[in-house]
Motif scaffolding. Sequence first.
Motif, PDB file in Angstrom:
ATOM      1  N   MET A   1     -15.676   8.774   8.939  1.00 53.16           N
ATOM      2  CA  MET A   1     -14.500   8.035   9.370  1.00 53.16           C
ATOM      3  C   MET A   1     -14.883   6.889  10.292  1.00 53.16           C
ATOM      4  SD  MET A   1     -11.802   9.655   8.063  1.00 53.16           S
ATOM      5  CE  MET A   1     -10.396   9.180   9.090  1.00 53.16           C
ATOM      6  N   GLN A   2     -14.075   5.845  10.284  1.00 50.26           N
ATOM      7  CA  GLN A   2     -14.144   4.777  11.272  1.00 50.26           C
ATOM      8  C   GLN A   2     -13.125   5.081  12.368  1.00 50.26           C
ATOM      9  OE1 GLN A   2     -16.319   2.248  11.248  1.00 50.26           O
ATOM     10  NE2 GLN A   2     -17.257   2.975   9.340  1.00 50.26           N
ATOM     11  N   ASP A   3     -13.356   4.527  13.570  1.00 51.53           N
ATOM     12  CA  ASP A   3     -12.478   4.871  14.690  1.00 51.53           C
ATOM     13  C   ASP A   3     -11.018   4.467  14.439  1.00 51.53           C
ATOM     14  OD1 ASP A   3     -13.007   2.181  14.791  1.00 51.53           O
ATOM     15  OD2 ASP A   3     -13.596   2.141  16.905  1.00 51.53           O
ATOM     16  N   LEU A   4     -10.805   3.304  13.831  1.00 54.34           N
ATOM     17  CA  LEU A   4      -9.430   2.854  13.582  1.00 54.34           C
ATOM     18  C   LEU A   4      -8.707   3.789  12.621  1.00 54.34           C
ATOM     19  CD1 LEU A   4      -9.970  -1.018  13.270  1.00 54.34           C
ATOM     20  CD2 LEU A   4      -8.892   0.218  15.164  1.00 54.34           C
TER      21      LEU A   4
ATOM     22  N   ILE B   1      -2.588   7.592  19.729  1.00 54.21           N
ATOM     23  CA  ILE B   1      -3.695   7.317  20.637  1.00 54.21           C
ATOM     24  C   ILE B   1      -4.288   5.947  20.330  1.00 54.21           C
ATOM     25  CG2 ILE B   1      -4.234   9.790  20.723  1.00 54.21           C
ATOM     26  CD1 ILE B   1      -6.883   8.913  19.168  1.00 54.21           C
ATOM     27  N   SER B   2      -5.167   5.496  21.212  1.00 54.09           N
ATOM     28  CA  SER B   2      -5.892   4.245  21.005  1.00 54.09           C
ATOM     29  C   SER B   2      -7.282   4.549  20.439  1.00 54.09           C
ATOM     30  CB  SER B   2      -6.026   3.502  22.337  1.00 54.09           C
ATOM     31  OG  SER B   2      -6.984   2.462  22.236  1.00 54.09           O
ATOM     32  N   PRO B   3      -7.798   3.691  19.563  1.00 53.21           N
ATOM     33  CA  PRO B   3      -9.161   3.909  19.057  1.00 53.21           C
ATOM     34  C   PRO B   3     -10.211   3.965  20.172  1.00 53.21           C
ATOM     35  CG  PRO B   3      -8.027   2.258  17.745  1.00 53.21           C
ATOM     36  CD  PRO B   3      -7.151   2.541  18.918  1.00 53.21           C
ATOM     37  N   GLN B   4      -9.928   3.344  21.317  1.00 51.99           N
ATOM     38  CA  GLN B   4     -10.878   3.363  22.432  1.00 51.99           C
ATOM     39  C   GLN B   4     -11.040   4.768  23.021  1.00 51.99           C
ATOM     40  OE1 GLN B   4      -8.605   0.801  22.059  1.00 51.99           O
ATOM     41  NE2 GLN B   4     -10.258  -0.566  21.383  1.00 51.99           N
ATOM     42  N   GLN B   5     -10.136   5.678  22.674  1.00 52.21           N
ATOM     43  CA  GLN B   5     -10.240   7.043  23.173  1.00 52.21           C
ATOM     44  C   GLN B   5     -11.206   7.884  22.352  1.00 52.21           C
ATOM     45  OE1 GLN B   5      -5.527   7.134  23.648  1.00 52.21           O
ATOM     46  NE2 GLN B   5      -6.432   9.017  24.457  1.00 52.21           N
ATOM     47  N   LEU B   6     -11.728   7.322  21.274  1.00 55.59           N
ATOM     48  CA  LEU B   6     -12.656   8.040  20.403  1.00 55.59           C
ATOM     49  C   LEU B   6     -14.076   7.570  20.666  1.00 55.59           C
ATOM     50  CD1 LEU B   6     -10.612   7.966  17.090  1.00 55.59           C
ATOM     51  CD2 LEU B   6     -11.227  10.024  18.368  1.00 55.59           C
ATOM     52  N   ILE B   7     -14.967   8.513  20.928  1.00 56.31           N
ATOM     53  CA  ILE B   7     -16.390   8.227  21.132  1.00 56.31           C
ATOM     54  C   ILE B   7     -17.158   8.798  19.941  1.00 56.31           C
ATOM     55  CG2 ILE B   7     -18.352   8.421  22.681  1.00 56.31           C
ATOM     56  CD1 ILE B   7     -15.938   6.956  23.859  1.00 56.31           C
ATOM     57  N   GLU B   8     -17.831   7.929  19.208  1.00 54.97           N
ATOM     58  CA  GLU B   8     -18.533   8.371  17.996  1.00 54.97           C
ATOM     59  C   GLU B   8     -19.867   9.017  18.346  1.00 54.97           C
ATOM     60  OE1 GLU B   8     -20.029   6.653  13.640  1.00 54.97           O
ATOM     61  OE2 GLU B   8     -19.333   5.273  15.196  1.00 54.97           O
ATOM     62  N   GLN B   9     -20.071  10.239  17.864  1.00 49.02           N
ATOM     63  CA  GLN B   9     -21.363  10.908  17.946  1.00 49.02           C
ATOM     64  C   GLN B   9     -22.134  10.724  16.637  1.00 49.02           C
ATOM     65  OE1 GLN B   9     -21.905  12.150  20.961  1.00 49.02           O
ATOM     66  NE2 GLN B   9     -19.796  11.830  21.618  1.00 49.02           N
ATOM     67  N   SER B  10     -21.399  10.773  15.535  1.00 47.02           N
ATOM     68  CA  SER B  10     -21.907  10.498  14.192  1.00 47.02           C
ATOM     69  C   SER B  10     -20.673  10.216  13.341  1.00 47.02           C
ATOM     70  CB  SER B  10     -22.704  11.693  13.641  1.00 47.02           C
ATOM     71  OG  SER B  10     -21.836  12.740  13.254  1.00 47.02           O
ATOM     72  N   PRO B  11     -20.834   9.699  12.104  1.00 50.75           N
ATOM     73  CA  PRO B  11     -19.644   9.424  11.284  1.00 50.75           C
ATOM     74  C   PRO B  11     -18.767  10.646  11.037  1.00 50.75           C
ATOM     75  CG  PRO B  11     -21.552   8.290  10.379  1.00 50.75           C
ATOM     76  CD  PRO B  11     -22.062   9.175  11.481  1.00 50.75           C
ATOM     77  N   HIS B  12     -19.328  11.857  11.208  1.00 52.80           N
ATOM     78  CA  HIS B  12     -18.563  13.078  11.003  1.00 52.80           C
ATOM     79  C   HIS B  12     -18.257  13.802  12.310  1.00 52.80           C
ATOM     80  CE1 HIS B  12     -18.845  13.342   6.549  1.00 52.80           C
ATOM     81  NE2 HIS B  12     -19.952  12.649   6.737  1.00 52.80           N
ATOM     82  N   GLU B  13     -18.692  13.275  13.437  1.00 54.53           N
ATOM     83  CA  GLU B  13     -18.493  13.953  14.713  1.00 54.53           C
ATOM     84  C   GLU B  13     -18.026  12.951  15.766  1.00 54.53           C
ATOM     85  OE1 GLU B  13     -21.041  16.588  18.003  1.00 54.53           O
ATOM     86  OE2 GLU B  13     -21.919  16.053  16.057  1.00 54.53           O
ATOM     87  N   TRP B  14     -16.918  13.290  16.417  1.00 54.93           N
ATOM     88  CA  TRP B  14     -16.307  12.410  17.403  1.00 54.93           C
ATOM     89  C   TRP B  14     -15.940  13.201  18.649  1.00 54.93           C
ATOM     90  CZ3 TRP B  14     -15.482   7.148  16.323  1.00 54.93           C
ATOM     91  CH2 TRP B  14     -15.753   6.767  15.005  1.00 54.93           C
ATOM     92  N   GLU B  15     -15.772  12.477  19.749  1.00 54.42           N
ATOM     93  CA  GLU B  15     -15.257  13.077  20.972  1.00 54.42           C
ATOM     94  C   GLU B  15     -13.981  12.330  21.351  1.00 54.42           C
ATOM     95  OE1 GLU B  15     -17.640  14.710  24.555  1.00 54.42           O
ATOM     96  OE2 GLU B  15     -16.989  12.689  25.152  1.00 54.42           O
TER      97      GLU B  15
ATOM     98  N   LYS C   1      -4.751  11.355   5.136  1.00 61.31           N
ATOM     99  CA  LYS C   1      -4.324  12.547   5.868  1.00 61.31           C
ATOM    100  C   LYS C   1      -4.439  13.772   4.993  1.00 61.31           C
ATOM    101  CE  LYS C   1      -0.515  14.217   8.757  1.00 61.31           C
ATOM    102  NZ  LYS C   1       0.802  13.869   9.329  1.00 61.31           N
ATOM    103  N   GLU C   2      -4.114  13.635   3.706  1.00 58.48           N
ATOM    104  CA  GLU C   2      -4.205  14.766   2.795  1.00 58.48           C
ATOM    105  C   GLU C   2      -5.667  15.151   2.553  1.00 58.48           C
ATOM    106  OE1 GLU C   2      -1.776  16.579   1.498  1.00 58.48           O
ATOM    107  OE2 GLU C   2      -0.261  15.423   2.567  1.00 58.48           O
ATOM    108  N   ALA C   3      -6.584  14.163   2.495  1.00 52.65           N
ATOM    109  CA  ALA C   3      -7.980  14.439   2.180  1.00 52.65           C
ATOM    110  C   ALA C   3      -8.773  14.907   3.387  1.00 52.65           C
ATOM    111  CB  ALA C   3      -8.633  13.183   1.595  1.00 52.65           C
ATOM    112  N   LEU C   4      -8.384  14.502   4.588  1.00 47.11           N
ATOM    113  CA  LEU C   4      -9.161  14.775   5.793  1.00 47.11           C
ATOM    114  C   LEU C   4      -8.982  16.218   6.258  1.00 47.11           C
ATOM    115  CD1 LEU C   4     -10.927  13.753   8.141  1.00 47.11           C
ATOM    116  CD2 LEU C   4      -8.828  13.067   9.300  1.00 47.11           C
ATOM    117  N   GLN C   5     -10.110  16.869   6.507  1.00 46.44           N
ATOM    118  CA  GLN C   5     -10.114  18.193   7.117  1.00 46.44           C
ATOM    119  C   GLN C   5     -10.861  18.104   8.440  1.00 46.44           C
ATOM    120  OE1 GLN C   5     -11.719  21.027   4.348  1.00 46.44           O
ATOM    121  NE2 GLN C   5      -9.981  20.880   2.960  1.00 46.44           N
ATOM    122  N   VAL C   6     -10.328  18.785   9.457  1.00 40.51           N
ATOM    123  CA  VAL C   6     -10.852  18.645  10.813  1.00 40.51           C
ATOM    124  C   VAL C   6     -11.117  20.020  11.419  1.00 40.51           C
ATOM    125  CG1 VAL C   6     -10.380  17.792  13.146  1.00 40.51           C
ATOM    126  CG2 VAL C   6      -9.639  16.466  11.162  1.00 40.51           C
TER     127      VAL C   6
END
Length: 360
Positions: free
Chosen positions: A92-95, A108-122, A56-61
């Motif tokens: 990132m991985q979805d989990l 949230i559930s990991p199923q709510q994340l749709i991967e576009q690329s390892p750095h881009e999600w929906e 959480k400290e390392a991740l920037q969004v």
Amino acid sequence: MPESSPTNTPNPSQKHLESIASILARKKPLIIALFCVLVALVAFAIFAPKSPTQAKEALQVRFGYPTFMAQDLNAQDSSVEVALPLFTSIAMQDLALAEQISIDSAPISPQQLIEQSPHEWELRFSLSKEHKEHKIQVAKATKAIKVDSSNSLKVLGIQAYSRQKTLEIYLDKDLHLDSQKARSSVKVLDSASRDVIDKVLVQGSRLIITGEFKPNATYSITYSHPIDEKDTSLSFPALQPELKFAQAGTMMSRDGSVKIGVLSTGVRKSTLSIYKIPDENLANALQFSYGQDSYGDKLLEQEISFDLSKDQAQSALDLRELLKQDTQKGAYVLAFRTKSSDLVYPSRESNNEWEEWGGR
């Protein structure tokens, strides 16, 4: 009286060293095992996955603009489906990413994340219209999303894509506009006040507009009902200059066509150099940078012009025509060298007089 011969009595320090050496020899397997354990612990400390708190400290969004997909507009208890783009500073991985996300303090559930690329999600989720504002938390970043039940539309943001000649307008709600109504509610005018829109596609609250948009050009955008927004202007970004060979390395037959494809974007002209590599230098040319005189004889240096009528032009280099002779068996290096002044949109970050592109 005869002299007595000296005795070989070991001194105490020598005996101490011999004792230490003897102990080390007996404990050698244990020492090696301890050393391996130490190396493993160091490697684990460096490469082990971060804890959720560390992640959480390392991740920037960075959040994109949300797209709303309304259910039945006439239903009193209708909800709103939302698709929210997320751009992460680390892969990132979805989990792992799901552990960092909450909506109104609920996980949230990991199923709510749709991967576009390892750095881009929906991120996809539902919101109730009973609550006007919802809080999306991703790591330390927060975004508030408002749900408005009025019959007018506000613009949340606009994105322009020069290469795709596309403009995307993000609205604050989905009023189930059809393409014809959406088309009549927005105009994109060029410097001659001509509407350059070709087609409008509606995806929920997002309008995808295609037209004859040009890079580095500014357009005026005007709105009409049901979009209640002030007129604005928008500039399409300049295309990054690019000059590359269609294939990085090519095997060719001397009996067939000896042509090499070139793709160019925003380049007026460039200087082409062709080298033939002697067999004894072939290994060095393949291993290290190519296009240097030390690898072989320069057979040609010629200025090549490119078509600017398209955003990306495709042309072909005919080696037989360029070299004015039949190509001999062997390896050749082709390299481009381009002046910054010959780029349509020079990079503001570069003060170099020359830009270099190379290939085989």
